[in-house]
Design a protein around this motif. Structure first.
Motif, PDB file in Angstrom:
ATOM      1  N   LEU A 154      45.998  35.736  47.838  1.00  0.00           N
ATOM      2  CA  LEU A 154      45.475  37.548  48.133  1.00  0.00           C
ATOM      3  C   LEU A 154      44.849  37.764  48.707  1.00  0.00           C
ATOM      4  N   LEU A 155      44.447  36.829  49.669  1.00  0.00           N
ATOM      5  CA  LEU A 155      44.082  37.538  51.523  1.00  0.00           C
ATOM      6  C   LEU A 155      44.959  37.200  52.706  1.00  0.00           C
ATOM      7  N   SER A 156      45.871  35.881  52.018  1.00  0.00           N
ATOM      8  CA  SER A 156      47.198  35.550  52.780  1.00  0.00           C
ATOM      9  C   SER A 156      47.819  36.671  52.590  1.00  0.00           C
ATOM     10  N   LEU A 157      48.123  36.698  52.432  1.00  0.00           N
ATOM     11  CA  LEU A 157      49.047  38.185  51.792  1.00  0.00           C
ATOM     12  C   LEU A 157      48.584  39.735  52.257  1.00  0.00           C
ATOM     13  N   LEU A 158      47.626  40.000  52.260  1.00  0.00           N
ATOM     14  CA  LEU A 158      46.868  40.824  52.889  1.00  0.00           C
ATOM     15  C   LEU A 158      47.047  40.964  54.318  1.00  0.00           C
ATOM     16  N   PHE A 159      46.539  40.151  54.662  1.00  0.00           N
ATOM     17  CA  PHE A 159      46.800  39.543  56.535  1.00  0.00           C
ATOM     18  C   PHE A 159      47.925  39.627  57.288  1.00  0.00           C
ATOM     19  N   PHE A 160      48.634  38.792  56.411  1.00  0.00           N
ATOM     20  CA  PHE A 160      50.622  39.234  56.594  1.00  0.00           C
ATOM     21  C   PHE A 160      50.795  40.691  56.983  1.00  0.00           C
ATOM     22  N   LEU A 161      50.602  41.244  55.767  1.00  0.00           N
ATOM     23  CA  LEU A 161      50.876  42.822  55.419  1.00  0.00           C
ATOM     24  C   LEU A 161      50.461  43.201  56.633  1.00  0.00           C
ATOM     25  N   MET A 162      49.053  43.640  57.653  1.00  0.00           N
ATOM     26  CA  MET A 162      49.018  43.897  57.910  1.00  0.00           C
ATOM     27  C   MET A 162      49.240  43.629  59.561  1.00  0.00           C
ATOM     28  N   ILE A 163      49.568  42.540  59.353  1.00  0.00           N
ATOM     29  CA  ILE A 163      50.323  41.623  61.193  1.00  0.00           C
ATOM     30  C   ILE A 163      51.669  42.194  60.866  1.00  0.00           C
ATOM     31  N   LEU A 168      58.360  44.513  59.527  1.00  0.00           N
ATOM     32  CA  LEU A 168      59.117  45.447  58.470  1.00  0.00           C
ATOM     33  C   LEU A 168      59.014  46.391  57.496  1.00  0.00           C
ATOM     34  N   GLY A 169      59.470  47.573  58.965  1.00  0.00           N
ATOM     35  CA  GLY A 169      58.922  48.703  58.148  1.00  0.00           C
ATOM     36  C   GLY A 169      58.571  49.399  57.262  1.00  0.00           C
ATOM     37  N   LEU A 170      57.329  48.511  56.619  1.00  0.00           N
ATOM     38  CA  LEU A 170      56.005  49.306  55.724  1.00  0.00           C
ATOM     39  C   LEU A 170      54.774  49.452  57.015  1.00  0.00           C
ATOM     40  N   SER A 171      54.576  50.893  56.324  1.00  0.00           N
ATOM     41  CA  SER A 171      53.432  51.524  57.003  1.00  0.00           C
ATOM     42  C   SER A 171      52.136  51.377  56.316  1.00  0.00           C
ATOM     43  N   TYR A 172      50.772  51.297  56.705  1.00  0.00           N
ATOM     44  CA  TYR A 172      49.739  51.466  55.992  1.00  0.00           C
ATOM     45  C   TYR A 172      49.468  52.220  54.680  1.00  0.00           C
ATOM     46  N   ARG A 173      50.247  53.123  54.714  1.00  0.00           N
ATOM     47  CA  ARG A 173      50.337  54.672  53.846  1.00  0.00           C
ATOM     48  C   ARG A 173      51.192  53.694  52.345  1.00  0.00           C
ATOM     49  N   SER A 174      51.851  52.803  52.600  1.00  0.00           N
ATOM     50  CA  SER A 174      52.826  51.807  51.875  1.00  0.00           C
ATOM     51  C   SER A 174      51.942  51.353  50.740  1.00  0.00           C
TER      52      SER A 174
END
Length: 298
Positions: A154-163, A168-174
């Protein structure tokens, strides 16, 4: 003491209420089809809370001894915990799939790696049952192993999305990021709980640690569900096209993964005759990409 007991009762009673609100928010956002695994996980958690509440009062309801009632609760709790951990693995897979949609090559290779690591985690947890000790200790060891592996995922996925969220076309409000952020809170709590359980050995300190872990786990669960509710109740921004430069290593890795996929061309590669193995492999990959480009052009 009376006031603290009332506050604890309110804290524990708030969890099913938060679960219902989260399910309502998910259905209201009409995202059940996109987040099927998350919906199933929330339903499982809600059912688990009801079952555990009934099991907790099994002694009074079914007229059984306190020892039998405790064993019922112990095995029911940890069995449902393992079921929840498995459900979370499917949620992670669901989020990973959606996040990497613009990069199908890396998505395919990532899924293969994800399944492999998940299988290794399950085998490592199952190995705890063959270790010496009582059945209760074996189950706790297996659950602790699953807890740590799941938290790292879970933490790896979160860090990947933060970076990589922006590219990838995603925002932090996604909502994908919001779900991952909520699980990140839960994962951090689980890692701290695992460390606390390993730190205390005697029965008195273990009891104190278990009580503290129970409160911390409930607070983390409430924060996680509150984050999900906030993300599902607000309007999600439209996902933009992925902005990955052609010269980016991410783009190149995706092209290589596509070329090495089931539909890619196959070349016979002879054993390297020199010490420059990596350079030879890169030349072969360049030939594959050039051949694919010529086929598309023709």
């Amino acid at each position: 003491m009376l006031m603290s007991g009332i506050l604890l009762d309110l804290l524990y009673s708030a969890e099913p209420v938060f679960m219902v609100v989260a399910l309502f928010a998910l259905l209201r956002a009409r995202d059940r089809s996109r987040f099927r695994a998350l919906f199933a996980y929330l339903v499982l958690r809600l059912v688990s809370l009801f079952v555990l509440e009934v099991t907790l009062h099994a002694g009074a309801i079914f007229q059984v001894s306190k020892t039998a009632a405790y064993l019922w609760y112990f095995y029911t709790y940890w069995t449902l915990y393992i079921a929840g951990a498995i459900a979370i693995f499917f949620v992670i897979l669901e989020l990973f799939n959606y996040a990497l949609e613009p990069l199908p090559g890396l998505k395919r290779l990532g899924l293969i790696a994800f399944r492999w690591v998940a299988c290794v985690s399950c085998v490592a947890a199952a190995a705890s049952f063959v270790e010496p000790g009582g059945k209760g200790g074996q189950m706790l060891s297996a659950c602790d192993q699953l807890m740590r592996c799941q938290s790292i995922f879970l933490l790896s996925l979160l860090f990947f999305l933060m970076i990589a969220a922006g590219r990838l076309g995603l925002s932090y409000r996604s909502r994908v990021f919001g779900i991952s952020f909520g699980f990140g809170i839960m994962a951090a709590s689980n890692l701290i709980a695992s460390a606390l359980l390993l730190s205390f050995s005697n029965s008195h300190t273990t009891h104190i640690a278990t009580s503290a872990i129970s409160i911390m786990d409930t607070v983390a669960s409430l924060l996680t569900i509150a984050v999900w509710c906030a993300y599902f109740l607000q309007k999600e921004p439209v996902r933009h096209a992925a902005s990955i430069p052609v010269t980016s290593p991410l783009s190149r890795w995706n092209e290589i993964a596509m070329a090495l996929g089931p539909g890619g061309n196959r070349l016979a590669i002879a054993p390297p005759a020199s010490d420059f193995f990596l350079q030879d492999v890169e030349k072969v990959v360049d030939r594959i990409l050039t051949k694919n480009s010529l086929n598309v052009a023709s």
